[in-house]
Write a protein that holds these residues in place. Structure first.
Motif, mmCIF file in Angstrom:
data_model
loop_
_atom_site.group_PDB
_atom_site.id
_atom_site.type_symbol
_atom_site.label_atom_id
_atom_site.label_comp_id
_atom_site.label_asym_id
_atom_site.label_seq_id
_atom_site.Cartn_x
_atom_site.Cartn_y
_atom_site.Cartn_z
ATOM 1 N N LEU A 44 2.395 4.878 10.487
ATOM 2 C CA LEU A 44 2.402 3.756 9.543
ATOM 3 C C LEU A 44 3.048 4.146 8.215
ATOM 4 O O LEU A 44 3.806 3.366 7.636
ATOM 5 N N ASP A 47 7.032 4.611 9.249
ATOM 6 C CA ASP A 47 7.780 3.480 9.807
ATOM 7 C C ASP A 47 7.328 2.116 9.309
ATOM 8 O O ASP A 47 7.957 1.115 9.608
ATOM 9 N N LYS A 48 6.206 2.042 8.628
ATOM 10 C CA LYS A 48 5.640 0.798 8.103
ATOM 11 C C LYS A 48 5.122 -0.156 9.172
ATOM 12 O O LYS A 48 4.659 -1.238 8.869
ATOM 13 N N LYS A 49 5.224 0.210 10.459
ATOM 14 C CA LYS A 49 4.651 -0.614 11.521
ATOM 15 C C LYS A 49 4.381 0.240 12.752
ATOM 16 O O LYS A 49 4.989 1.287 12.947
ATOM 17 N N ASN A 51 3.209 -0.544 16.977
ATOM 18 C CA ASN A 51 2.820 -1.424 18.072
ATOM 19 C C ASN A 51 2.171 -0.590 19.169
ATOM 20 O O ASN A 51 2.737 0.395 19.613
ATOM 21 N N SER A 57 -0.678 -4.784 16.991
ATOM 22 C CA SER A 57 0.281 -4.150 16.097
ATOM 23 C C SER A 57 -0.308 -4.038 14.690
ATOM 24 O O SER A 57 -1.043 -4.914 14.227
ATOM 25 N N PHE A 58 0.021 -2.938 14.047
ATOM 26 C CA PHE A 58 -0.353 -2.679 12.667
ATOM 27 C C PHE A 58 0.918 -2.745 11.847
ATOM 28 O O PHE A 58 1.972 -2.265 12.270
ATOM 29 N N LYS A 59 0.821 -3.327 10.659
ATOM 30 C CA LYS A 59 1.997 -3.474 9.812
ATOM 31 C C LYS A 59 1.566 -3.314 8.361
ATOM 32 O O LYS A 59 0.527 -3.857 7.954
ATOM 33 N N ILE A 61 1.921 -4.280 4.640
ATOM 34 C CA ILE A 61 2.458 -5.381 3.848
ATOM 35 C C ILE A 61 2.168 -5.115 2.376
ATOM 36 O O ILE A 61 1.212 -4.406 2.028
ATOM 37 N N VAL A 85 -2.792 -2.792 5.108
ATOM 38 C CA VAL A 85 -2.469 -2.809 6.531
ATOM 39 C C VAL A 85 -2.940 -4.125 7.134
ATOM 40 O O VAL A 85 -4.067 -4.549 6.919
ATOM 41 N N LYS A 86 -2.039 -4.752 7.894
ATOM 42 C CA LYS A 86 -2.353 -5.996 8.591
ATOM 43 C C LYS A 86 -2.373 -5.689 10.088
ATOM 44 O O LYS A 86 -1.503 -4.982 10.598
ATOM 45 N N LYS A 88 -2.542 -7.377 14.007
ATOM 46 C CA LYS A 88 -2.415 -8.570 14.837
ATOM 47 C C LYS A 88 -2.728 -8.158 16.274
ATOM 48 O O LYS A 88 -2.065 -7.291 16.841
#
Length: 100
Positions: A44, A47-49, A51, A57-59, A61, A85-86, A88
């Motif tokens: 994270l 790469d900022k994301k 899956n 998935s973590f992203k 923001i 961290v978001k 989904k």
């Protein structure tokens, strides 16, 4: 079947569940769990994301500066800009949760 709702899951509970399934020692499973969490954090940060198939998935923001308010005292204050961290959930995870 009654399901007990919890707000927090501790690493020790994860380790105990894995121990009953896999049979490894608690010490080894705790090390593996810590390593997995470290890898997720490193990916994270880089790469900022992230899956994870059939999980979600973590992203990372960015949240802008905004005004907040203490609901108890009604006192206003500024919330500083920050990264967060978001998560989904994947479709398959949502389906499994809805089967419960």
């Amino acid at each position: 079947m009654m399901i007990k709702t919890r707000q927090n899951l501790k690493k020790k509970e994860i380790v105990n569940n894995l121990k009953s399934i896999i049979g490894f020692s608690s010490k080894n499973l705790l090390k593996i769990t810590d390593d997995i969490i470290d890898v997720v954090i490193d990916i994270l940060a880089k790469d900022k994301k992230l899956n994870i198939k059939n999980f979600g998935s973590f992203k990372i923001i960015f949240k802008k500066k905004r005004e907040g308010r203490n609901p108890k005292t009604k006192e206003k204050f500024m919330i500083l800009p920050r990264n967060t961290v978001k998560f989904k959930a994947s479709i398959s995870l949502k389906q499994k949760i809805n089967e419960i």
